[in-house]
Structures are given as C-alpha cells and as structure tokens.
Scaffold this active site. Structure first.
Site, PDB file in Angstrom:
ATOM      1  N   ASP A 215     -14.119   0.286   0.108  1.00 26.00           N
ATOM      2  CA  ASP A 215     -14.044  -1.045  -0.506  1.00 26.00           C
ATOM      3  C   ASP A 215     -14.968  -2.037   0.186  1.00 26.00           C
ATOM      4  OD1 ASP A 215     -12.419  -1.148   1.795  1.00 26.00           O
ATOM      5  OD2 ASP A 215     -11.240  -2.812   0.988  1.00 26.00           O
TER       6      ASP A 215
ATOM      7  N   SER B 218      -8.563   0.578   0.468  1.00 26.13           N
ATOM      8  CA  SER B 218      -9.608   0.571   1.489  1.00 26.13           C
ATOM      9  C   SER B 218     -10.046   1.982   1.871  1.00 26.13           C
ATOM     10  CB  SER B 218      -9.120  -0.222   2.713  1.00 26.13           C
ATOM     11  OG  SER B 218     -10.166  -0.451   3.609  1.00 26.13           O
TER      12      SER B 218
ATOM     13  N   ASP C  60     -17.064   1.309   4.303  1.00 27.05           N
ATOM     14  CA  ASP C  60     -15.942   2.111   3.801  1.00 27.05           C
ATOM     15  C   ASP C  60     -15.815   1.900   2.293  1.00 27.05           C
ATOM     16  OD1 ASP C  60     -14.850  -0.452   3.803  1.00 27.05           O
ATOM     17  OD2 ASP C  60     -12.911   0.182   4.584  1.00 27.05           O
TER      18      ASP C  60
ATOM     19  N   LYS D  29     -12.448  -9.660   6.697  1.00 30.09           N
ATOM     20  CA  LYS D  29     -13.527  -8.800   7.208  1.00 30.09           C
ATOM     21  C   LYS D  29     -14.465  -8.423   6.069  1.00 30.09           C
ATOM     22  CE  LYS D  29     -10.404  -4.772   7.227  1.00 30.09           C
ATOM     23  NZ  LYS D  29      -9.084  -5.411   7.096  1.00 30.09           N
TER      24      LYS D  29
ATOM     25  N   SER E 131     -10.818  -1.866  14.612  1.00 32.24           N
ATOM     26  CA  SER E 131     -10.956  -0.826  13.589  1.00 32.24           C
ATOM     27  C   SER E 131     -12.108  -1.169  12.633  1.00 32.24           C
ATOM     28  CB  SER E 131      -9.648  -0.649  12.838  1.00 32.24           C
ATOM     29  OG  SER E 131      -9.184  -1.881  12.331  1.00 32.24           O
TER      30      SER E 131
ATOM     31  N   ARG F 283       0.853  -1.188   0.000  1.00 27.69           N
ATOM     32  CA  ARG F 283       0.000   0.000   0.000  1.00 27.69           C
ATOM     33  C   ARG F 283       0.888   1.237   0.000  1.00 27.69           C
ATOM     34  NH1 ARG F 283      -5.217   0.386   3.941  1.00 27.69           N
ATOM     35  NH2 ARG F 283      -5.720  -1.590   2.909  1.00 27.69           N
TER      36      ARG F 283
ATOM     37  N   ASP G  36     -15.264  -3.409   3.097  1.00 29.77           N
ATOM     38  CA  ASP G  36     -14.857  -4.506   3.984  1.00 29.77           C
ATOM     39  C   ASP G  36     -14.997  -4.130   5.456  1.00 29.77           C
ATOM     40  OD1 ASP G  36     -12.648  -2.815   4.201  1.00 29.77           O
ATOM     41  OD2 ASP G  36     -11.158  -4.413   4.029  1.00 29.77           O
ATOM     42  N   ARG G  37     -15.380  -2.900   5.742  1.00 34.14           N
ATOM     43  CA  ARG G  37     -15.545  -2.473   7.134  1.00 34.14           C
ATOM     44  C   ARG G  37     -16.890  -1.761   7.282  1.00 34.14           C
ATOM     45  NH1 ARG G  37     -10.810   0.418   9.784  1.00 34.14           N
ATOM     46  NH2 ARG G  37     -11.487   2.116   8.480  1.00 34.14           N
TER      47      ARG G  37
END
EC number: 2.7.1.106
Length: 624
Positions: free
Chosen positions: A334, A175, A332, A448, A436, A73, A336-337
C-alpha cells in the site's frame, strides 16, 4: 427426486430456528444468514452449519473485530470477526452514526474512501468492492463521498481528508500483511489516524448498527449518485506539488549518474513513485517487471513485507545487478512504508534497517533545514519524533544540534496526533519514524509515506554521490558524530492469548508479587516502564509520561550498560515482538564490542523473560 428432497431438507435447515445448544451462537447464525447478501460468504456459513461445525461457527460469529494500531484488520472471509462485505457495511454504519453526532456539517464536508489492490476469490471480496460498499452506505444517507476511481497509496487518503476538508476517511488495506488479510483504516478530519476515544466510540456505534440499513447494499449508488466524486486527479496533482517542499537538489538530481530500481511488491506504488521521481527531476526508476502490476496473490514473494530483507528483495537485487543500479527501493503493497538496499564495493548488498534509514533521514532533513532556513528560524522550534520502540538516534542528534526530540506510543496514529499538537503551537516537524520502516519527511501528510520516503532517499544518495560517499559510509559518519546506535528487532509467533498474558504477568510479579525484575541474567536493570499499567520507575511519581495503553502489553527495560529493550505484543499480528538497542556515546567506537554486548543481552532477554523453551512459542526461521 432424491436430489430435490435433499435440497429441500438443507433449505429447511438453513431457514429454521437454530438449536446448537448455544443461544448466542443460534442468534448469530440467524443474523448472518438474514443480513449477508454476498453469496460466497453466506455459503461459507451455510456449509459450516450443514456440517455441524459449531466451534468454527462460534469462532467466526461470536466475536467482533476491534481497533488495533492500524484500524480494523483481519482475514477476509465469512464471520463477524473477519473482513467481508457485511462487516464493512456494519463498520461504516457505525462510522456514519458517530460522525453525524460529531459534525453538524458532515453532509456538507463529506468523507474520503480509498483502497489498495487486495482480493480473495473464495469470498468474492476485494478492496475495491469493500470501498464501493463503504461509499454506498454513506451515499444512501446523502453524505458526499470522495471515492478514488482507482487504487492509491494509503497516504493519499489522509492527505485527501485534509485537502478536501472532509470530516474523515477510510483506506481499505492490510498494508504488508499476508495475502489473506484486509483492513479498514480510519482517519479523522485532521488527517491523522483515529486514537482514543474515537476508536472506542465508533465501536460502540457499530454495535448499535449491526443490521444493514435500506440502501447499504446498493453499490450501484457509486455509479449513479451525484454525491459521489472522484478526487484522484486533483489529489495526485496537489500531492506531487507538495512533494517539492522536501526537494532540495532538483538540478543535481537531473544530472545524477546513479540508477535506481524500484519494486512495488505487487501493490499500488509503481505509478506514484514514477511520478514522484519526475517531480524531483530524476529519470524514472527501473521497475521490477514481475512485481510492477497489482497481484492480490503476491505471487513472487513468500510474504509481501519488504521489512523481511534480502529474502523478499531477491528479484529487485538481481535486476539491479543486471542494470548496474546501486540503489534498490521497495515500497510495501500500500506504499506507506519503504525498504532500501545499496550495493557495496565487495558485491554484497546492504539492506538498511528501519532504524538505520531513520539515522540517515534524521541527518539529511536537519542538514537540509540548516542550509535552507530563513534568517529568523530558531532551532528550538524544530522537532523530530519517533515511536518509543524505535532507535534513540534522533534523540542523540537532537541533543547535539539543539532541536527537540519526542517519543510516542507505538503506531503512527500517535505520531500523527502529536504532530497536529506541535503544528498548532507553531512548531516545525522535520521528520518522524517508526522502526518498522515507516517514515514521514515533512508534514504534508500526517501518516507514514513510502512514496515521499523513496524519492528522498534517492535525492540523498545522489547528493552523497557527488562527494563519492555511499549511504552506508554516511551512516557510519552519523554514528561517529552522534554515537553508535546498534539495534535488533525480532519476534516470536504466539497464537495463545493466555500464553502472552502469562509472560507479561510473570514480569510484573518476578521475584515477588508486584515486583519487576532487577536483573536479566547478569545484566542489571536501571529502570522499568510498563505502558500497560502506567508504571515508570524513572519518574519521581512512578507514573509513565506516555499514555497508558491497557489493551496491549508493553514493558521497557533500561539497563545499566546503556541498552534499552522493549517487549510488546503486535497490534495487527499474533506476535510477541522485542526491540533492543545499544545506545553508545560518540567515544565508544568499538562496534564489535557493542554488538557482542547487545547479542549477549538479547540472549539473556529471550532465555530469562520470554522462556521459549518452556512456552509454546514459534520463532521465525530467519530471526534470532
């Protein structure tokens, strides 16, 4: 005529041997200008060279990205330490080399590629383009590639890797990071993120394959190769079918009077959350119109991270008030959260922390398991997991209810890896999380998943509504039964690696060499665990049960008053994070007292261990 002469001079400069006085830099410049076929990133390096900006050239060209908690990243832009066309081609060539070594059937099983909606005009760089180049490298080597034809939630990639029996997969995403960033997230054949030694071995292979191969730049292959397949419809259908495994009250959902607002934060989540709600029997959630469609500039939020709370949820909360919706769900970019907020009777909003939502999820998933379990199901076969910097509330629930709780290192890659071990040994994993706002209900995906988490929260809220109980009221019930777990997480920004190192080395040599602190201000320390060195004073052999992680800094202090505090560096951002939690027994119900004790301890932790008044640390405005 003069203009042409200047152009010739510039051309000669850029194609001559480079003499910056630094042989390593000269070599790196030559490589970049020979290998990069993206006009915009090539021009960025040419301009720096033309202007004699050797320090910036060195910063961009003389180091490489490494695998952190979420893969590669970095910022998008020109340079070997940035995300761009060339570094993604190099990374994929390294992946190919490593996978060819690991799997004799690589060219039969294939590889999955997904992407989000990020992009940067100045570098002509977008997640979709990077995904196409990833696919092109592999297609040129006769590897079947399952390339999604449109953007997808990150969890769709690990899900597809499992279902399609591919050897691995990559998701192009950063993300919830700032808009300038992008990333390259790698999943193994198991559907879990890669862990050591795969990450180190892939990096070695990347370093051996830095020059683009013939065909690596040929992104036309994604339109012409018979080896390219689009898994979108199949994977979406199967994912939604699997969601039914964690839906327990579909009929009740279809009758609920509750209304939900959903924001996808300018990312991928809208269509998929709408479908998930349909699977669970709900009416569609109300989308935030300004944030429903992809926008790589994330133009309505100062930062695309729903974890930041009310300040970034403003549009969702105002729409919910207007629509008389009590619950706001935010995935979020992407997807995944998940963040969630609930309107309270006094008109204020309760934005749940990741740890609070986990307390609710833990209660809910175990309650649903108890009510739906088969006659011979054994509670001792049931597991829940959390990362070590997350709340210990699941541990408290497990102790009382008889199931197992385990901790992992920070990062969902460790959770995914442990779930695989447990499933292979016939265990049942109901829920896993990281503080998170990363949640996993069930085990259909091994990462996640904000899409499934969103619809599970909706079902939980609908069920509680039939008893006239709010999410916040249920959270209090959970704490009253299992003990209050009051936590606070925040961070300091620190851009100097030497400063970060000095902070942690000081803690390892506090009162004298190789001695950890025994007190933090007036607070006595019971145990110290240092994941970086593998030390744990609570163990008979003084060795940490969790794996050693030498490439990151992390020290946990357990205090005599029941508080647990961890200091660690971020795997993806220039942050020193701290996590502190007061873990009370059920008979300690004075929350004001517990909160005051936690606040005093955090103040002591910052003042004595981080010493921001002496070090060049920047704290976020809304925290601490």
């Amino acid at each position: 005529m003069a203009e042409n002469t200047e152009g010739d001079l510039n051309s000669n400069l850029l194609h001559a041997p480079y003499h910056t006085g630094d042989p390593q830099l000269d070599t790196a410049i030559g490589q970049w200008l020979r290998w990069d076929k993206n006009p915009k990133t090539k021009e960025q390096i040419e301009n720096l060279l033309r202007n004699g900006m050797n320090k910036e050239l060195r910063d961009r060209l003389c180091c490489r990205m490494t695998f952190g908690t979420a893969g590669l990243r970095s910022a998008m832009g020109a340079g070997f330490c940035y995300i761009n066309d060339l570094t993604v081609i190099q990374s994929t060539q390294g992946m190919y080399k490593y996978l060819e070594r690991c799997f004799s059937d690589f060219k039969q099983r294939g590889f999955v590629v997904g992407y989000d909606t990020r992009g940067q005009v100045t570098s002509s760089c977008s997640s979709q383009r990077l995904a196409k180049l990833t696919a092109a490298v592999l297609l040129a080597k006769d590897v079947p590639v399952y390339l999604f034809s449109r953007y997808v939630p990150t969890p769709f990639v690990p899900y597809a890797v499992q279902k399609l029996k591919a050897v691995a997969g990559v998701m192009i995403t950063a993300s919830h990071n700032r808009k300038e960033d992008n990333g390259y997230k790698v999943y193994w054949e198991t559907g879990a993120q890669i862990t050591s030694p795969h990450d180190k071995e892939i990096l070695k292979c990347i370093e051996e394959c830095v020059e683009p191969w013939n065909g690596s730049w040929n992104d036309n292959l994604v339109d012409t190769s018979p080896l390219k397949r689009d898994p979108l419809q199949d994977i979406c259908r199967r994912y939604m079918e699997d969601l039914k495994k964690i839906c327990f009250y579909r009929e009740l959902n279809s009758k609920t009077t509750l209304k939900f607002v959903h924001t996808s934060f300018h990312g991928v989540g809208h269509d998929y959350v709408q479908l998930a709600f349909k699977v669970f029997g709900f009416k569609p959630p109300i989308p935030v119109p300004e944030q429903k469609d992809p926008d790589p500039d994330f133009s309505t939020v100062k930062c695309p991270n729903p974890e930041e709370g009310e300040s970034v949820l403003e549009l969702s909360l105002r729409l919910a008030e207007k629509e008389n919706a009590r619950i706001v769900l935010a995935t979020d970019p992407d997807a995944d959260r998940l963040a969630a907020a609930e309107l309270q009777e006094n008109g204020s909003w309760k934005v749940f922390t990741g740890n609070e939502l986990a307390a609710l999820f833990g209660w809910w998933m175990f309650d649903c398991w108890k009510k739906n379990k088969s006659r011979n199901a054994d509670v001792k076969n049931v597991y829940m997991l959390a990362t070590t910097v997350s709340s210990k509330i699941l541990k408290a629930i497990a102790l009382k209810e008889g199931f197992h709780f385990e901790e992992t290192l920070p990062g969902f890659k460790w959770i995914g890896s442990r779930i695989i071990d447990l499933l292979e040994n016939g265990k049942e994993v109901l829920f896993a999380f990281e503080e998170s706002i990363g949640f996993l209900c069930g085990t259909s995906v091994l990462d996640k998943d904000g899409v499934s988490a969103a619809v599970v929260v909706a079902e939980m809220a609908s069920y509680l509504e039939t008893m006239n109980i709010t999410l916040k009221q249920q959270l209090v019930k959970v704490y009253e039964k299992y003990g209050y777990h009051i936590s606070k997480t925040s961070y300091f920004l620190c851009y100097e690696p030497s400063t970060i190192k000095s902070i942690f080395e000081r803690l390892r040599n506090f009162d004298s060499p190789k001695e950890y602190p025994k007190f933090c201000g007036t607070f006595a320390i019971l145990h110290v665990r240092d994941i970086t060195t593998g030390y744990d004073s609570s163990q008979p052999n003084k060795k940490s049960v969790l794996p050693v992680s030498k490439n990151s800094q992390m020290i946990t202090f357990t205090f005599q008053n029941g508080c647990v505090a961890t200091l660690r560096t971020s795997g993806t951002e220039p942050k020193i994070k701290y996590y502190a939690e007061m873990c009370a027994s059920p008979d300690q119900s004075d929350t004001a007292l517990l909160e005051e004790e936690l606040k005093k301890l955090i103040d002591a932790l910052i003042e004595n261990f981080l010493q921001p008044s002496f070090l060049v640390l920047r704290e976020p405005k809304h925290k601490i």
